[in-house]
Design a protein around this motif. Sequence first.
Motif, PDB file in Angstrom:
ATOM      1  N   UNK A 187      18.436  33.542 125.619  1.00 20.83           N
ATOM      2  CA  UNK A 187      18.890  34.775 124.970  1.00 20.83           C
ATOM      3  C   UNK A 187      19.938  35.492 125.817  1.00 20.83           C
ATOM      4  N   UNK A 188      19.810  35.399 127.126  1.00 25.11           N
ATOM      5  CA  UNK A 188      20.815  36.004 127.996  1.00 25.11           C
ATOM      6  C   UNK A 188      22.161  35.311 127.809  1.00 25.11           C
ATOM      7  N   UNK A 200      20.713  43.470 124.565  1.00 30.80           N
ATOM      8  CA  UNK A 200      19.919  43.306 125.781  1.00 30.80           C
ATOM      9  C   UNK A 200      18.435  43.548 125.522  1.00 30.80           C
ATOM     10  N   UNK A 201      18.138  44.352 124.524  1.00 28.90           N
ATOM     11  CA  UNK A 201      16.736  44.552 124.161  1.00 28.90           C
ATOM     12  C   UNK A 201      16.110  43.242 123.707  1.00 28.90           C
ATOM     13  N   UNK A 202      16.872  42.440 122.959  1.00 34.52           N
ATOM     14  CA  UNK A 202      16.387  41.137 122.533  1.00 34.52           C
ATOM     15  C   UNK A 202      16.157  40.228 123.738  1.00 34.52           C
ATOM     16  N   UNK A 253      17.239  41.830 115.281  1.00 32.04           N
ATOM     17  CA  UNK A 253      16.687  40.488 115.457  1.00 32.04           C
ATOM     18  C   UNK A 253      15.269  40.511 116.029  1.00 32.04           C
ATOM     19  N   UNK A 254      14.844  41.638 116.576  1.00 28.54           N
ATOM     20  CA  UNK A 254      13.514  41.732 117.153  1.00 28.54           C
ATOM     21  C   UNK A 254      12.398  41.318 116.208  1.00 28.54           C
ATOM     22  N   UNK A 255      12.395  41.799 114.947  1.00 24.94           N
ATOM     23  CA  UNK A 255      11.332  41.397 114.027  1.00 24.94           C
ATOM     24  C   UNK A 255      11.274  39.891 113.807  1.00 24.94           C
TER      25      UNK A 255
END
Length: 282
Positions: A187-188, A200-202, A253-255
């Motif tokens: 993800x980074x 960055x939260x993801x 995208x978190x959900x």
Amino acid sequence: MTVDIRAAVALLDGEALPTALILLVAGVLGALIGSFLNVVIWRVPRGESIVRPGSACPQCGRAIAWYDNLPVVSYLVLRGRCRHCATHISARYPLVELGTGLAFAIVVWGALVGTYPAAILPLLLYWASIGIALALIDLDHHRLPNVITLPAYIVTAVLAVAASVLLGEYGRLLTAAAGFALLGGFYLLLAVAYRGGMGLGDVKLAGSLGLLLGWLGWPQLVVGGFSAFVIGGIVGVVLMVAGRAGRKSRLPFGPFMLLGSWVGVFAGPAIAGFYLSATGLA
């Protein structure tokens, strides 16, 4: 060393307690947690304390009594309105409570049927709780608060170590570390390679999810990580077909990450096994 599910968690002893009763208790506990999650979902994005002041009607400011704050029941008794000023109360509050109760029951059921060791149940219930909060906050505000995502690393690591000690399966900690590095690192790379495509939260969420999925096993990690993009892609196509989104629309995208992880938790080995058999790699 292995720990039988009934010996590890007395509450889950199917011979001592009927399964239906166990799931009912889990559901009620989840609904109570869901009531607290409603506070978290509303206050955390606004930088407010989740402890003080107590719950109050946003319209008239009157404090909500404990008997008007019972999960689901109070909403039905009050017919979805404030006792003092009759202001409409959003149906999302009881839905969050019901959803959390259902999530807790499903997670406990997974331990009962042997989907995963009972020793990891506290960690999965923790993720069922913060996952609901994070998903709704991301949908509302398009961000994943550090106050939730960063402590998740500590809680996940501590509970994963505790589970490994109970089971005597220390190799799981190595795959947990690998999951953290692989999923968080992936993800980074996406965040760096595609500016604005991944927040960055993801990235922060991915690392702790990698810890959890990696502890459970490689199939859970791979399927859980991949499922997020499959689900996100399907939802994106459906929204575009329905005219609710365009090709440049940004969806939180978190959900999808959280939902995909649960696919990995419950169906990772089955999906991975089917894929390997279908491709002749098994």
